[in-house]
Design a protein around this motif. Structure first.
Motif, PDB file in Angstrom:
ATOM      1  N   MET A 111       0.854  -1.184   0.000  1.00  0.00           N
ATOM      2  CA  MET A 111       0.000   0.000   0.000  1.00  0.00           C
ATOM      3  C   MET A 111       0.891   1.236   0.000  1.00  0.00           C
ATOM      4  N   ALA A 112       0.593   2.156  -0.911  1.00  0.00           N
ATOM      5  CA  ALA A 112       1.296   3.432  -0.983  1.00  0.00           C
ATOM      6  C   ALA A 112       0.271   4.544  -0.795  1.00  0.00           C
ATOM      7  N   VAL A 113       0.564   5.455   0.128  1.00  0.00           N
ATOM      8  CA  VAL A 113      -0.306   6.588   0.416  1.00  0.00           C
ATOM      9  C   VAL A 113       0.436   7.853   0.000  1.00  0.00           C
ATOM     10  N   ALA A 114      -0.228   8.664  -0.805  1.00  0.00           N
ATOM     11  CA  ALA A 114       0.348   9.946  -1.219  1.00  0.00           C
ATOM     12  C   ALA A 114      -0.628  11.050  -0.835  1.00  0.00           C
ATOM     13  N   LEU A 115      -0.119  12.080  -0.163  1.00  0.00           N
ATOM     14  CA  LEU A 115      -0.916  13.247   0.213  1.00  0.00           C
ATOM     15  C   LEU A 115      -0.391  14.438  -0.582  1.00  0.00           C
ATOM     16  N   GLU A 116      -1.312  15.139  -1.227  1.00  0.00           N
ATOM     17  CA  GLU A 116      -0.934  16.248  -2.101  1.00  0.00           C
ATOM     18  C   GLU A 116      -1.743  17.485  -1.751  1.00  0.00           C
ATOM     19  N   ASP A 117      -1.054  18.603  -1.602  1.00  0.00           N
ATOM     20  CA  ASP A 117      -1.728  19.871  -1.347  1.00  0.00           C
ATOM     21  C   ASP A 117      -2.415  20.347  -2.625  1.00  0.00           C
ATOM     22  N   ILE A 118      -3.702  20.659  -2.509  1.00  0.00           N
ATOM     23  CA  ILE A 118      -4.457  21.204  -3.639  1.00  0.00           C
ATOM     24  C   ILE A 118      -5.136  22.496  -3.163  1.00  0.00           C
ATOM     25  N   GLY A 119      -4.327  23.535  -3.036  1.00  0.00           N
ATOM     26  CA  GLY A 119      -4.841  24.832  -2.634  1.00  0.00           C
ATOM     27  C   GLY A 119      -5.367  24.871  -1.210  1.00  0.00           C
ATOM     28  N   GLY A 120      -4.603  24.304  -0.284  1.00  0.00           N
ATOM     29  CA  GLY A 120      -5.012  24.301   1.123  1.00  0.00           C
ATOM     30  C   GLY A 120      -5.865  23.109   1.506  1.00  0.00           C
ATOM     31  N   ARG A 121      -6.303  22.366   0.531  1.00  0.00           N
ATOM     32  CA  ARG A 121      -7.023  21.113   0.763  1.00  0.00           C
ATOM     33  C   ARG A 121      -6.033  19.987   0.502  1.00  0.00           C
ATOM     34  N   THR A 122      -6.455  18.743   0.717  1.00  0.00           N
ATOM     35  CA  THR A 122      -5.562  17.609   0.510  1.00  0.00           C
ATOM     36  C   THR A 122      -6.217  16.555  -0.356  1.00  0.00           C
ATOM     37  N   ARG A 123      -5.452  16.098  -1.336  1.00  0.00           N
ATOM     38  CA  ARG A 123      -5.855  14.927  -2.125  1.00  0.00           C
ATOM     39  C   ARG A 123      -5.043  13.744  -1.600  1.00  0.00           C
ATOM     40  N   MET A 124      -5.740  12.691  -1.196  1.00  0.00           N
ATOM     41  CA  MET A 124      -5.084  11.477  -0.709  1.00  0.00           C
ATOM     42  C   MET A 124      -5.336  10.353  -1.707  1.00  0.00           C
ATOM     43  N   THR A 125      -4.243   9.750  -2.164  1.00  0.00           N
ATOM     44  CA  THR A 125      -4.339   8.611  -3.066  1.00  0.00           C
ATOM     45  C   THR A 125      -3.767   7.399  -2.344  1.00  0.00           C
ATOM     46  N   ILE A 126      -4.578   6.362  -2.218  1.00  0.00           N
ATOM     47  CA  ILE A 126      -4.125   5.093  -1.629  1.00  0.00           C
ATOM     48  C   ILE A 126      -4.099   4.075  -2.762  1.00  0.00           C
ATOM     49  N   THR A 127      -2.905   3.568  -3.062  1.00  0.00           N
ATOM     50  CA  THR A 127      -2.754   2.588  -4.130  1.00  0.00           C
ATOM     51  C   THR A 127      -2.293   1.276  -3.524  1.00  0.00           C
ATOM     52  N   SER A 128      -3.088   0.244  -3.716  1.00  0.00           N
ATOM     53  CA  SER A 128      -2.712  -1.100  -3.274  1.00  0.00           C
ATOM     54  C   SER A 128      -2.261  -1.881  -4.496  1.00  0.00           C
ATOM     55  N   THR A 129      -1.088  -2.516  -4.395  1.00  0.00           N
ATOM     56  CA  THR A 129      -0.541  -3.324  -5.473  1.00  0.00           C
ATOM     57  C   THR A 129      -0.482  -4.767  -4.980  1.00  0.00           C
ATOM     58  N   PHE A 130      -0.962  -5.664  -5.818  1.00  0.00           N
ATOM     59  CA  PHE A 130      -1.130  -7.063  -5.438  1.00  0.00           C
ATOM     60  C   PHE A 130      -0.075  -7.952  -6.080  1.00  0.00           C
ATOM     61  N   GLU A 131       0.058  -9.162  -5.559  1.00  0.00           N
ATOM     62  CA  GLU A 131       1.041 -10.118  -6.060  1.00  0.00           C
ATOM     63  C   GLU A 131       0.595 -10.775  -7.357  1.00  0.00           C
ATOM     64  N   SER A 132      -0.729 -10.863  -7.578  1.00  0.00           N
ATOM     65  CA  SER A 132      -1.259 -11.552  -8.753  1.00  0.00           C
ATOM     66  C   SER A 132      -2.663 -11.047  -9.056  1.00  0.00           C
ATOM     67  N   VAL A 133      -3.133 -11.322 -10.264  1.00  0.00           N
ATOM     68  CA  VAL A 133      -4.512 -10.973 -10.633  1.00  0.00           C
ATOM     69  C   VAL A 133      -5.479 -11.719  -9.728  1.00  0.00           C
ATOM     70  N   GLY A 134      -5.161 -12.990  -9.438  1.00  0.00           N
ATOM     71  CA  GLY A 134      -6.027 -13.785  -8.566  1.00  0.00           C
ATOM     72  C   GLY A 134      -6.183 -13.159  -7.190  1.00  0.00           C
ATOM     73  N   GLN A 135      -5.087 -12.696  -6.600  1.00  0.00           N
ATOM     74  CA  GLN A 135      -5.154 -12.053  -5.286  1.00  0.00           C
ATOM     75  C   GLN A 135      -5.970 -10.767  -5.380  1.00  0.00           C
ATOM     76  N   MET A 136      -5.745  -9.990  -6.420  1.00  0.00           N
ATOM     77  CA  MET A 136      -6.482  -8.743  -6.599  1.00  0.00           C
ATOM     78  C   MET A 136      -7.978  -9.015  -6.719  1.00  0.00           C
ATOM     79  N   GLU A 137      -8.349  -9.988  -7.561  1.00  0.00           N
ATOM     80  CA  GLU A 137      -9.762 -10.322  -7.747  1.00  0.00           C
ATOM     81  C   GLU A 137     -10.395 -10.791  -6.447  1.00  0.00           C
ATOM     82  N   LYS A 138      -9.671 -11.608  -5.689  1.00  0.00           N
ATOM     83  CA  LYS A 138     -10.205 -12.114  -4.422  1.00  0.00           C
ATOM     84  C   LYS A 138     -10.440 -10.972  -3.436  1.00  0.00           C
ATOM     85  N   MET A 139      -9.493 -10.049  -3.359  1.00  0.00           N
ATOM     86  CA  MET A 139      -9.630  -8.928  -2.428  1.00  0.00           C
ATOM     87  C   MET A 139     -10.813  -8.033  -2.811  1.00  0.00           C
ATOM     88  N   ILE A 140     -10.990  -7.809  -4.094  1.00  0.00           N
ATOM     89  CA  ILE A 140     -12.118  -6.986  -4.545  1.00  0.00           C
ATOM     90  C   ILE A 140     -13.435  -7.721  -4.289  1.00  0.00           C
TER      91      ILE A 140
END
Length: 165
Positions: A111-140
């Motif tokens: 999991m990677a979390v990025a916080l970005e200033d957007i004019g005094g507000r914050t954009r948060m992006t959480i990106t989860s990267t999986f080991e395989s398509v199967g793991q990704m599909e199961k988690m979803i």
């Protein structure tokens, strides 16, 4: 609603969820570094989290459980791999058994979390990267995308200083 987009990429083995908040980056960072604030939003409203261990430093670990409406406990663990306060956090994320030990057959996500200033507000992006398509599909299929959206929907109240429910 704070979540503005959710993007699944089977090619990149990733799920990215983006939210925006009416608070500065430093304030949003606090909801990650303070386990008591993290407990107020990590997990959907009907599955609140309790962090038992929280060593917030590179190489440190966290262990937690989420308690369902019927009392069921779903356990998880994190291993912090990079912390760049106040705008970057990376960790390995996995499931744990009843004693808190990692469950290896479910795999590990990054999991990677990025916080970005957007004019005094914050954009948060959480990106989860999986080991395989199967793991990704199961988690979803298990509700990860919906659950993260519901969990992140609780952050506005924390940032506004509203008391815990």
């Amino acid at each position: 609603m704070t979540v503005i987009s959710s993007t699944k990429s089977p090619e990149a083995l990733s799920l990215a969820i983006v939210a925006e908040f009416d608070a500065g980056v430093e304030r949003v960072w606090q909801i990650w570094e303070d386990p008591r604030q993290l407990e107020r939003w990590w997990g959907p409203p009907t599955w609140p989290a309790t962090f038992e261990d929280f060593d917030f430093q590179p190489g440190g670990q966290a262990s937690y459980y989420m308690t369902g409406p019927d009392g069921t406990k779903a356990r998880g663990w994190w291993r912090f791999t990079a912390i760049g306060a106040p705008d970057r956090l990376e960790l390995d994320d996995g499931f744990a058994d009843d004693t808190g030990n990692p469950v290896t057959d479910m795999g590990t996500a990054r999991m990677a979390v990025a916080l970005e200033d957007i004019g005094g507000r914050t954009r948060m992006t959480i990106t989860s990267t999986f080991e395989s398509v199967g793991q990704m599909e199961k988690m979803i299929q298990m509700g990860m995308e919906e659950g993260m959206g519901l969990a992140m929907g609780q952050i506005d109240a924390i940032l506004a200083g509203q008391p815990a429910v």
